[in-house]
Design a protein around this motif. Structure first.
Motif, PDB file in Angstrom:
ATOM      1  N   ARG A  83       0.799  -1.044   0.078  1.00 29.00           N
ATOM      2  CA  ARG A  83      -0.018  -0.087  -0.137  1.00 29.00           C
ATOM      3  C   ARG A  83       1.030   1.085   0.016  1.00 29.00           C
ATOM      4  O   ARG A  83       1.751   1.429   0.835  1.00 29.00           O
ATOM      5  CB  ARG A  83      -0.806  -0.014   1.346  1.00 29.00           C
ATOM      6  N   ALA A  84       0.590   2.247  -0.874  1.00 30.04           N
ATOM      7  CA  ALA A  84       1.365   3.379  -1.058  1.00 30.04           C
ATOM      8  C   ALA A  84       1.001   4.239   0.283  1.00 30.04           C
ATOM      9  O   ALA A  84       0.155   4.174   0.900  1.00 30.04           O
ATOM     10  CB  ALA A  84       0.855   4.110  -2.021  1.00 30.04           C
ATOM     11  N   PHE A  85       2.104   4.824   0.762  1.00 23.76           N
ATOM     12  CA  PHE A  85       2.327   5.967   1.873  1.00 23.76           C
ATOM     13  C   PHE A  85       2.288   5.173   3.228  1.00 23.76           C
ATOM     14  O   PHE A  85       2.104   5.664   4.222  1.00 23.76           O
ATOM     15  CB  PHE A  85       1.016   6.812   1.903  1.00 23.76           C
ATOM     16  N   THR A  86       2.543   3.765   3.232  1.00 20.31           N
ATOM     17  CA  THR A  86       2.857   2.989   4.620  1.00 20.31           C
ATOM     18  C   THR A  86       4.370   2.891   4.451  1.00 20.31           C
ATOM     19  O   THR A  86       5.256   3.293   3.635  1.00 20.31           O
ATOM     20  CB  THR A  86       2.328   1.569   4.304  1.00 20.31           C
ATOM     21  N   SER A  87       4.773   2.729   5.820  1.00 21.91           N
ATOM     22  CA  SER A  87       6.096   2.961   6.013  1.00 21.91           C
ATOM     23  C   SER A  87       7.049   1.897   5.268  1.00 21.91           C
ATOM     24  O   SER A  87       8.069   2.563   4.889  1.00 21.91           O
ATOM     25  CB  SER A  87       6.368   2.337   7.666  1.00 21.91           C
ATOM     26  N   GLY A  88       6.871   0.633   5.245  1.00 25.43           N
ATOM     27  CA  GLY A  88       7.861  -0.246   4.425  1.00 25.43           C
ATOM     28  C   GLY A  88       7.795   0.182   2.965  1.00 25.43           C
ATOM     29  O   GLY A  88       8.914   0.011   2.339  1.00 25.43           O
ATOM     30  N   CYS A  89       6.515   0.523   2.488  1.00 22.36           N
ATOM     31  CA  CYS A  89       6.443   0.897   0.917  1.00 22.36           C
ATOM     32  C   CYS A  89       7.166   2.046   0.520  1.00 22.36           C
ATOM     33  O   CYS A  89       7.708   2.181  -0.250  1.00 22.36           O
ATOM     34  CB  CYS A  89       4.946   0.642   0.654  1.00 22.36           C
ATOM     35  N   THR A  90       7.023   3.091   1.456  1.00 23.35           N
ATOM     36  CA  THR A  90       7.736   4.290   1.274  1.00 23.35           C
ATOM     37  C   THR A  90       9.230   3.863   1.246  1.00 23.35           C
ATOM     38  O   THR A  90      10.126   4.502   0.400  1.00 23.35           O
ATOM     39  CB  THR A  90       7.503   5.287   2.391  1.00 23.35           C
ATOM     40  N   ILE A  91       9.860   3.165   2.274  1.00 27.27           N
ATOM     41  CA  ILE A  91      11.245   2.889   2.291  1.00 27.27           C
ATOM     42  C   ILE A  91      11.634   2.303   1.000  1.00 27.27           C
ATOM     43  O   ILE A  91      12.739   2.484   0.204  1.00 27.27           O
ATOM     44  CB  ILE A  91      11.654   2.083   3.769  1.00 27.27           C
ATOM     45  N   GLU A  92      10.795   1.126   0.665  1.00 34.51           N
ATOM     46  CA  GLU A  92      11.197   0.426  -0.482  1.00 34.51           C
ATOM     47  C   GLU A  92      11.362   1.411  -1.880  1.00 34.51           C
ATOM     48  O   GLU A  92      12.333   1.321  -2.546  1.00 34.51           O
ATOM     49  CB  GLU A  92      10.219  -0.591  -0.806  1.00 34.51           C
ATOM     50  N   CYS A  93      10.248   2.145  -1.981  1.00 36.13           N
ATOM     51  CA  CYS A  93      10.114   3.201  -3.138  1.00 36.13           C
ATOM     52  C   CYS A  93      11.572   4.063  -3.052  1.00 36.13           C
ATOM     53  O   CYS A  93      11.905   4.339  -4.176  1.00 36.13           O
ATOM     54  CB  CYS A  93       8.935   3.881  -3.133  1.00 36.13           C
ATOM     55  N   LYS A  94      11.695   4.639  -1.937  1.00 31.17           N
ATOM     56  CA  LYS A  94      12.809   5.552  -1.914  1.00 31.17           C
ATOM     57  C   LYS A  94      14.179   4.812  -2.009  1.00 31.17           C
ATOM     58  O   LYS A  94      15.210   5.412  -2.824  1.00 31.17           O
ATOM     59  CB  LYS A  94      12.854   6.152  -0.652  1.00 31.17           C
ATOM     60  N   SER A  95      14.106   3.617  -1.841  1.00 27.61           N
ATOM     61  CA  SER A  95      15.478   2.789  -2.065  1.00 27.61           C
ATOM     62  C   SER A  95      15.659   2.704  -3.764  1.00 27.61           C
ATOM     63  O   SER A  95      16.790   2.911  -4.128  1.00 27.61           O
ATOM     64  CB  SER A  95      15.368   1.255  -1.445  1.00 27.61           C
ATOM     65  N   LEU A  96      14.455   2.356  -4.306  1.00 27.02           N
ATOM     66  CA  LEU A  96      14.494   2.247  -5.680  1.00 27.02           C
ATOM     67  C   LEU A  96      14.931   3.691  -6.287  1.00 27.02           C
ATOM     68  O   LEU A  96      15.397   3.740  -7.542  1.00 27.02           O
ATOM     69  CB  LEU A  96      13.294   1.519  -6.411  1.00 27.02           C
ATOM     70  N   ALA A  97      14.197   4.694  -6.019  1.00 30.04           N
ATOM     71  CA  ALA A  97      14.760   6.165  -6.490  1.00 30.04           C
ATOM     72  C   ALA A  97      15.890   6.402  -6.327  1.00 30.04           C
ATOM     73  O   ALA A  97      16.323   7.031  -7.070  1.00 30.04           O
ATOM     74  CB  ALA A  97      13.405   6.963  -5.861  1.00 30.04           C
ATOM     75  N   ASP A  98      16.481   6.399  -4.917  1.00 30.18           N
ATOM     76  CA  ASP A  98      17.667   6.845  -4.849  1.00 30.18           C
ATOM     77  C   ASP A  98      18.842   6.093  -5.311  1.00 30.18           C
ATOM     78  O   ASP A  98      20.138   6.612  -5.519  1.00 30.18           O
ATOM     79  CB  ASP A  98      17.851   6.812  -3.203  1.00 30.18           C
ATOM     80  N   TYR A 130      -0.720 -13.254  -9.976  1.00 32.40           N
ATOM     81  CA  TYR A 130       0.442 -13.360  -9.689  1.00 32.40           C
ATOM     82  C   TYR A 130       0.455 -14.284  -8.433  1.00 32.40           C
ATOM     83  O   TYR A 130       1.758 -14.459  -7.894  1.00 32.40           O
ATOM     84  CB  TYR A 130       1.369 -11.986  -9.667  1.00 32.40           C
ATOM     85  N   GLY A 131      -0.624 -14.580  -7.827  1.00 28.27           N
ATOM     86  CA  GLY A 131      -0.506 -15.097  -6.482  1.00 28.27           C
ATOM     87  C   GLY A 131      -0.041 -14.155  -5.465  1.00 28.27           C
ATOM     88  O   GLY A 131       0.212 -14.716  -4.369  1.00 28.27           O
ATOM     89  N   VAL A 132      -0.284 -12.828  -5.535  1.00 26.86           N
ATOM     90  CA  VAL A 132       0.114 -11.904  -4.416  1.00 26.86           C
ATOM     91  C   VAL A 132      -0.873 -11.182  -3.795  1.00 26.86           C
ATOM     92  O   VAL A 132      -0.805 -10.534  -2.660  1.00 26.86           O
ATOM     93  CB  VAL A 132       1.171 -11.071  -4.919  1.00 26.86           C
ATOM     94  N   SER A 133      -2.232 -11.561  -4.105  1.00 28.49           N
ATOM     95  CA  SER A 133      -3.384 -11.139  -3.648  1.00 28.49           C
ATOM     96  C   SER A 133      -3.749 -11.415  -2.240  1.00 28.49           C
ATOM     97  O   SER A 133      -3.933 -12.633  -1.947  1.00 28.49           O
ATOM     98  CB  SER A 133      -4.606 -11.192  -4.497  1.00 28.49           C
ATOM     99  N   PHE A 134      -3.812 -10.415  -1.262  1.00 34.37           N
ATOM    100  CA  PHE A 134      -4.151 -11.017   0.193  1.00 34.37           C
ATOM    101  C   PHE A 134      -4.987  -9.795   0.792  1.00 34.37           C
ATOM    102  O   PHE A 134      -4.710  -8.865   1.143  1.00 34.37           O
ATOM    103  CB  PHE A 134      -2.891 -11.050   1.059  1.00 34.37           C
ATOM    104  N   MET A 135      -6.522 -10.142   0.880  1.00 28.24           N
ATOM    105  CA  MET A 135      -7.305  -9.265   1.436  1.00 28.24           C
ATOM    106  C   MET A 135      -7.129  -7.923   0.899  1.00 28.24           C
ATOM    107  O   MET A 135      -7.401  -6.808   1.781  1.00 28.24           O
ATOM    108  CB  MET A 135      -7.166  -9.145   3.116  1.00 28.24           C
ATOM    109  N   GLY A 136      -7.284  -7.859  -0.289  1.00 29.30           N
ATOM    110  CA  GLY A 136      -7.363  -6.367  -1.195  1.00 29.30           C
ATOM    111  C   GLY A 136      -5.969  -5.783  -1.486  1.00 29.30           C
ATOM    112  O   GLY A 136      -5.922  -4.893  -1.899  1.00 29.30           O
ATOM    113  N   TYR A 137      -5.092  -6.423  -0.823  1.00 32.76           N
ATOM    114  CA  TYR A 137      -3.664  -5.777  -0.770  1.00 32.76           C
ATOM    115  C   TYR A 137      -2.615  -6.828  -1.425  1.00 32.76           C
ATOM    116  O   TYR A 137      -3.210  -7.963  -1.690  1.00 32.76           O
ATOM    117  CB  TYR A 137      -2.881  -5.635   0.501  1.00 32.76           C
ATOM    118  N   ALA A 138      -1.365  -6.241  -1.868  1.00 34.72           N
ATOM    119  CA  ALA A 138      -0.647  -7.340  -2.482  1.00 34.72           C
ATOM    120  C   ALA A 138       0.407  -7.485  -1.443  1.00 34.72           C
ATOM    121  O   ALA A 138       1.077  -6.637  -0.803  1.00 34.72           O
ATOM    122  CB  ALA A 138       0.109  -6.492  -3.603  1.00 34.72           C
TER     123      ALA A 138
END
Length: 173
Positions: free
Chosen positions: A61-76, A124-132
Motif C-alpha cells: 500500500r502506498a504511503f505506508t512505512s515499508g512501502c515508502t522505504i522500498e520506493c525511496k530505495s529504488l528512487a535513490d 501473480y498469486g500475491v493478492s491478500f485481503m485486497g492488498y498485494a
C-alpha cells in the motif's frame, strides 16, 4: 442429508484451499498484464517480450512505512538498476491517483503500476485481503519467471534487486 452437506463443505474447502495456495513458480510463464502507471503510460508485459527483462516488485500500500522505504530505495539507487536491459516497476492494488501522488512524494523515476481491481495481483498469486504481498518477480525476455523474491527487504531493495539481476544474467547495457 447432513452427510451430503458435510461432504459438499469438505470438497469446497479442499478446492478453495488448493486455489488459495496455488502460486507461480520459477520456470512458469509470467501472466500478462496491462496496467496504467504513475508516468501516464499503460504498460503490458507482452510489449517487452524478446526486448527487455522485467522486474515486477509488488508492494502492499502506498504511503505506508515499508512501502515508502522500498520506493525511496529504488528512487535513490536507480543507477544500480539502469545498467541492465530491464524495465523495473513497483505495483500495487492502489488506485492510479494514489500511486501518482506516491511516486511524486518518493521522487520515483520509474513507473508505479496500479491494479485497483486486483486481477493481476491475483494472477501473480500475491493478492491478500485486497492488498498485494511484498514479492518481486524477475522475468526474462521470453516472459519466463526466473526468480521470485518472497523476502524483500525494503531498505536495501535496490541493492538486492541489482544483485539478483546480475546473478540471473540479465543483459547489461
Amino acid at each position: 442429508m447432513n452427510k451430503l452437506i458435510t461432504l459438499f463443505i469438505t470438497i469446497s474447502l479442499l478446492l478453495f484451499s488448493n486455489l488459495a495456495t496455488a502460486e507461480l513458480s520459477v520456470g512458469d510463464q509470467a501472466p500478462n498484464f496491462k496496467l496504467q502507471a504513475s508516468d501516464g503510460k499503460t504498460y503490458q508485459l507482452s510489449d517487452f517480450k524478446g526486448k527487455q527483462s522485467i522486474v515486477l516488485a509488488w508492494f502492499p500500500r502506498a504511503f505506508t512505512s515499508g512501502c515508502t522505504i522500498e520506493c525511496k530505495s529504488l528512487a535513490d539507487n536507480g543507477h544500480l538498476l539502469k545498467g541492465f536491459n530491464a524495465q523495473y516497476f513497483m505495483a500495487s492494488t492502489d488506485e492510479l491517483s494514489k500511486n501518482i501522488e506516491f511516486a511524486k512524494e518518493t521522487k520515483a523515476d520509474f513507473p508505479l503500476l496500479s491494479d485497483p481491481t486486483g486481477d493481476v495481483a491475483e494472477a501473480y498469486g500475491v493478492s491478500f485481503m485486497g492488498y498485494a504481498k511484498r514479492h518481486t518477480f524477475y522475468i526474462d525476455k521470453s516472459g519466463k519467471i526466473v526468480m521470485i523474491d518472497r523476502n524483500v527487504r525494503p531498505k536495501t531493495s535496490a541493492e538486492d534487486m541489482a544483485q539478483h539481476m546480475g546473478r540471473l544474467g540479465f543483459e547489461k547495457i
